[in-house]
Structures are given as structure tokens and as C-alpha cells.
Design a protein around this motif. Structure first.
Motif, mmCIF file in Angstrom:
data_model
loop_
_atom_site.group_PDB
_atom_site.id
_atom_site.type_symbol
_atom_site.label_atom_id
_atom_site.label_comp_id
_atom_site.label_asym_id
_atom_site.label_seq_id
_atom_site.Cartn_x
_atom_site.Cartn_y
_atom_site.Cartn_z
ATOM 1 N N PRO A 167 48.678 16.241 -25.137
ATOM 2 C CA PRO A 167 47.591 15.847 -24.232
ATOM 3 C C PRO A 167 48.072 15.050 -23.021
ATOM 4 N N GLU A 168 49.024 14.135 -23.235
ATOM 5 C CA GLU A 168 49.560 13.362 -22.112
ATOM 6 C C GLU A 168 50.393 14.243 -21.188
ATOM 7 N N THR A 169 51.193 15.136 -21.786
ATOM 8 C CA THR A 169 52.011 16.038 -20.968
ATOM 9 C C THR A 169 51.128 16.880 -20.055
ATOM 10 N N MET A 170 50.047 17.387 -20.593
ATOM 11 C CA MET A 170 49.153 18.237 -19.804
ATOM 12 C C MET A 170 48.401 17.431 -18.748
ATOM 13 N N LEU A 171 48.152 16.160 -19.038
ATOM 14 C CA LEU A 171 47.524 15.297 -18.040
ATOM 15 C C LEU A 171 48.483 15.068 -16.872
ATOM 16 N N VAL A 172 49.752 14.787 -17.185
ATOM 17 C CA VAL A 172 50.756 14.647 -16.123
ATOM 18 C C VAL A 172 50.857 15.950 -15.337
ATOM 19 N N TYR A 173 50.828 17.073 -16.048
ATOM 20 C CA TYR A 173 50.904 18.378 -15.394
ATOM 21 C C TYR A 173 49.780 18.530 -14.368
ATOM 22 N N ALA A 174 48.577 18.131 -14.736
ATOM 23 C CA ALA A 174 47.441 18.256 -13.821
ATOM 24 C C ALA A 174 47.624 17.388 -12.580
ATOM 25 N N ILE A 175 48.237 16.220 -12.752
ATOM 26 C CA ILE A 175 48.468 15.338 -11.613
ATOM 27 C C ILE A 175 49.573 15.898 -10.713
ATOM 28 N N ASP A 176 50.707 16.234 -11.310
ATOM 29 C CA ASP A 176 51.820 16.805 -10.541
ATOM 30 C C ASP A 176 52.840 17.409 -11.505
ATOM 31 N N PRO A 177 52.855 18.725 -11.649
ATOM 32 C CA PRO A 177 53.779 19.353 -12.610
ATOM 33 C C PRO A 177 55.243 19.151 -12.275
ATOM 34 N N THR A 178 55.560 18.910 -11.001
ATOM 35 C CA THR A 178 56.966 18.763 -10.616
ATOM 36 C C THR A 178 57.572 17.453 -11.108
ATOM 37 N N LEU A 179 56.735 16.525 -11.582
ATOM 38 C CA LEU A 179 57.252 15.256 -12.095
ATOM 39 C C LEU A 179 57.764 15.377 -13.522
ATOM 40 N N LYS B 86 54.934 29.534 -23.779
ATOM 41 C CA LYS B 86 55.178 30.972 -23.863
ATOM 42 C C LYS B 86 53.903 31.751 -23.547
ATOM 43 N N GLY B 87 54.092 32.891 -22.896
ATOM 44 C CA GLY B 87 52.977 33.801 -22.667
ATOM 45 C C GLY B 87 51.999 33.383 -21.600
ATOM 46 N N CYS B 88 52.354 32.383 -20.811
ATOM 47 C CA CYS B 88 51.415 31.943 -19.769
ATOM 48 C C CYS B 88 52.125 31.741 -18.437
ATOM 49 N N ASP B 89 53.206 32.494 -18.215
ATOM 50 C CA ASP B 89 54.006 32.339 -16.997
ATOM 51 C C ASP B 89 53.169 32.468 -15.726
ATOM 52 N N LYS B 90 52.189 33.342 -15.785
ATOM 53 C CA LYS B 90 51.380 33.636 -14.600
ATOM 54 C C LYS B 90 50.603 32.418 -14.111
ATOM 55 N N TYR B 91 50.303 31.506 -15.043
ATOM 56 C CA TYR B 91 49.417 30.395 -14.707
ATOM 57 C C TYR B 91 50.119 29.040 -14.689
ATOM 58 N N ILE B 92 51.449 29.046 -14.879
ATOM 59 C CA ILE B 92 52.196 27.798 -14.986
ATOM 60 C C ILE B 92 53.184 27.670 -13.828
ATOM 61 N N ASP B 93 53.354 26.450 -13.347
ATOM 62 C CA ASP B 93 54.333 26.172 -12.301
ATOM 63 C C ASP B 93 55.718 26.588 -12.771
ATOM 64 N N ALA B 94 56.449 27.296 -11.920
ATOM 65 C CA ALA B 94 57.753 27.846 -12.307
ATOM 66 C C ALA B 94 58.732 26.762 -12.742
ATOM 67 N N HIS B 95 58.673 25.600 -12.089
ATOM 68 C CA HIS B 95 59.543 24.478 -12.452
ATOM 69 C C HIS B 95 59.358 24.103 -13.917
ATOM 70 N N THR B 96 58.129 24.125 -14.372
ATOM 71 C CA THR B 96 57.814 23.662 -15.725
ATOM 72 C C THR B 96 58.381 24.585 -16.793
ATOM 73 N N LEU B 97 58.394 25.868 -16.521
ATOM 74 C CA LEU B 97 58.842 26.843 -17.517
ATOM 75 C C LEU B 97 60.306 26.651 -17.912
ATOM 76 N N ASP B 98 61.113 26.082 -17.030
ATOM 77 C CA ASP B 98 62.543 25.927 -17.291
ATOM 78 C C ASP B 98 62.924 24.551 -17.839
ATOM 79 N N LEU B 99 61.938 23.713 -18.114
ATOM 80 C CA LEU B 99 62.240 22.360 -18.568
ATOM 81 C C LEU B 99 62.769 22.340 -20.000
#
Length: 374
Positions: free
Chosen positions: A81-93, A102-115
Motif C-alpha cells: 500500500p505504501e509503495t503504491m502511494l509513492v508510485y501515485a505521487i512520483d513513480p521515478t522516486l 507482472k502482466g501490467c507493463d502497458k499501465y506501469i512506468d517503464a522505470h518501475t518495471l526494472d526495479l
């Protein structure tokens, strides 16, 4: 303290200077030492105040005063829940994840997928990889003190001078304040306010209309979890919070509330509940409910009012309970009371994705995300 460190290092220089000059030049030696010491202090000052950001004190949502960098660049959050809250504020942080996306590449910031996946405190004894976390060395950790291990975790982070700021998101109504608080902590104040304003408006719209529903007209709802649909949540559980918020009656009542949830029930109990609407967690169960003999006598099944909960990029209803439930609240309310809530859910979905996920999706995308909502 940093000055003392450098003064100690340059103590040897003082002694060398004194050996270099004889007694007749003692005054010159003293003057030279003062000049050198002054030069060292100036250099240290330049290093400290230009090379390292000033720290600032913030007060987190639990009243703790925490020193954080002026410019936060990397964040780790202790549970989804906290991770997703940070994501909403700024995923690049985000510097690390609790679990793979997995399975949601289309809707997720590319930076986040490689973390890197660090893990976190969520569900049945899961914990973060502390070695990986220390190596990650984030500017700040975002957590919740409602976690049973939060105090031990805070003490551990303190050994490595990693600050932790706690937010409060144990119930959905706390999200507007959390958006604003986290926006301030992360230096994204305007972003936090925008998300908070939208959320408060949704709460107000839903509350205004559900207040018009008489107790006799409120829809009876069952939340079906697990592969057989025979696990569920009580009305006071965070995992089924959207049902009462959208004006429904959770047929399981208060149930037995535990941190993890998923209380076991039997088929006879569900039949006795006679739910008018069923929300389904697992696609595998949704695929068989209409053909299952045990479920055919239930009003929700007979009237084709069974709905598979959308789960991209994160679940709209639960597990993990995240900011996606704000859109989920509209979706649930619209399903239960289509005559009362006249939202165009394709439009609402696209607007939400644009604001919260910073992704522009098509009407076809929105329709596909909600394809079971019939």
C-alpha cells in the motif's frame, strides 16, 4: 562534529609545522598554522554545504519529527500500500519493489518495471531483504506504524542513518490526508494536493448519493475470495471496505477480523446469505461460478450479477488495498446502483488513469479493464 573530524586529521600538520620552524620563527609558525586551519575549514564548509543537501525536519502522519534530505531522490516503501502511494505521487522516486510487477507493463512506468525486488512487510510473515535494503541506501523509507514489526524495523534503519516516515492509510478515508502528507515529505506538494482533491470529491459524490438509499433498498453483497469462492471478509475488514462505502450490505456481517483476512465459510452459509451481488477475487473461480451447481440457486448468480474485480495495474478492490480503490469505489457503486450512479465508467477510468497513473488509455483499454462488469 565534521569540523572536529577534520581538525583532528590536521593535528599532525600542526606538529610538522612547529618542527619546521625554529624558536626565532615561532610567531610566523603560529600565523601560518592559523592560515592553514582557516583554509581547511573553508574547504570543509564548501564540501559540506555545496556537496551535500541541507537536511529538513518533517512531521510524519504519526507525529514523529524526521530529518530528511532537502531533495528526496530515492524511496523504499515497506509494504505494497505504501509503495503504491509513492508510485501515485512520483513513480521515478521508487528505488525498489515489494514484489515483481507482472502482466501490467502497458499501465506501469517503464522505470518501475526494472526495479530490484526488496520484499516487504505484507501477508503471512513476509519480510524485506534487509541486506538488499541497506545496499540500496534509499534517501527515505515510507512505512506504517500499524505493522507489528514497525518499531524493530525503525530501530534497524536507525543503525544505518536511513530515515523512516510513517503514513496512515489503514482506511480509505485517510487517503486524501496521506496524499498531501506524502507529497510534502517527498517535495511533491502540488501533486499530493491534486490527488487529495480528486479523492475527496469522489468520497463526497458517493456519500451524497448513498445517503438517499433506504435500508430496505440496500444491495446485499458477498465478496468471494479464493479458488472456490468460499473465503470472504467481514464488513469491518479493510479488505472489504468498498462494500459499505458504496452503500451495500456485506452479508457476512462483522465476521472474524484478522490482519490477513480470508475467513473460511461453507456453501450452506453463502446460500443462506442470498447475496444479490457477488464480487469475485479470482479469475479461476469466476470462470466456473455460473456452471457450478452449488451456486446456481443464489440470486446474484441467477440474475447474472457476479463481477470479476479488475486488477490492472493493481487490484481495484483489495489485495493489496491501494489507491486503486478510489476508482474501485466508483466501479462498485455503479454496479450496485446503476440507476443512482450514472457515471460513464469508461470516461471515469480514463480520467483516473491519466491523473493517478499518468497514463493515457483508450476507451477500448478501459473497456477491456472492466470487461467482466456486465
Amino acid at each position: 562534529m565534521i569540523y572536529e573530524k577534520y581538525l583532528h586529521k590536521f593535528g599532525d600538520i600542526d606538529r610538522k609545522i612547529e618542527l619546521t620552524f625554529n624558536k626565532e620563527k615561532a610567531v610566523s609558525s603560529y600565523t601560518l598554522k592559523k592560515q592553514m586551519l582557516l583554509a581547511v575549514m573553508v574547504c570543509v564548509s564548501v564540501f559540506v554545504f555545496s556537496g551535500v543537501a541541507f537536511a529538513r525536519d518533517i512531521t510524519d502522519m504519526t507525529g514523529r519529527v524526521v530529518s530528511v534530505p532537502d531533495a528526496v531522490k530515492t524511496v523504499y516503501a515497506a509494504s505494497p500500500p505504501e509503495t503504491m502511494l509513492v508510485y501515485a505521487i512520483d513513480p521515478t522516486l521508487l528505488a525498489g519493489l515489494n514484489f515483481p510487477l507482472k502482466g501490467c507493463d502497458k499501465y506501469i512506468d517503464a522505470h518501475t518495471l526494472d526495479l530490484p525486488v526488496i520484499g516487504g512487510y505484507f501477508g503471512q510473515g513476509k519480510t524485506p531483504n534487509l541486506e538488499k535494503l541497506v545496499a540500496l541506501n534509499p534517501d527515505i523509507v515510507v512505512g506504517r506504524n500499524s505493522s507489528p514489526l514497525s518499531h524493530k524495523f525503525e530501530a534497524f534503519l536507525g543503525k544505518f542513518n536511513i530515515p523512516i516516515a510513517n503514513i496512515v492509510i489503514d482506511q480509505l478515508y485517510q487517503y486524501p490526508d496521506a496524499f498531501e502528507a506524502l507529497g510534502g515529505i517527498l517535495g511533491r506538494e502540488a501533486r499530493g494536493r491534486a490527488l487529495a482533491d480528486y479523492t475527496r470529491a469522489v468520497f463526497s459524490q458517493v456519500a451524497e448519493k448513498t445517503a438517499l438509499i433506504s435500508p430496505q433498498k440496500r444491495v446485499k453483497v458477498y465478496y468471494a475470495e479464493g479458488n472456490d469462492g468460499l473465503r470472504t471478509e467481514g464488513s469491518t475488514s479493510i479488505h472489504a471496505e468498498l462494500i459499505p462505502l458504496a452503500g451495500g450490505i456485506n452479508v457476512h456481517g462483522e465476521g472474524v477480523v484478522t490482519r490477513y483476512g480470508k475467513e473460511r465459510v461453507n456453501m450452506e452459509t453463502v446460500i443462506a446469505y442470498q447475496p444479490e451481488v457477488i464480487f469475485v477475487e479470482q479469475a479461476s473461480f469466476y470462470a466456473q461460478i455460473y456452471s457450478s451447481a452449488g451456486w446456481k440457486s443464489i440470486p446474484a448468480v441467477k440474475n447474472h450479477r457476479v463481477y470479476l474485480i479488475p486488477n490492472k495495474p493493481f487490484n481495484w478492490f483489495d489485495r493489496p488495498p491501494s489507491f486503486m480503490r478510489i476508482l474501485g469505489l466508483k466501479w462498485v457503486a455503479n454496479i450496485m446502483y446503476p440507476d443512482l450512479f450514472d457515471w460513464d465508467m469508461q470516461h471515469e477510468c480514463r480520467e483516473f488513469f491519466h491523473l493517478f497513473l499518468q497514463k493515457d488509455i483508450s476507451s477500448e483499454d478501459a473497456e477491456q479493464l472492466m470487461s467482466s462488469a456486465r
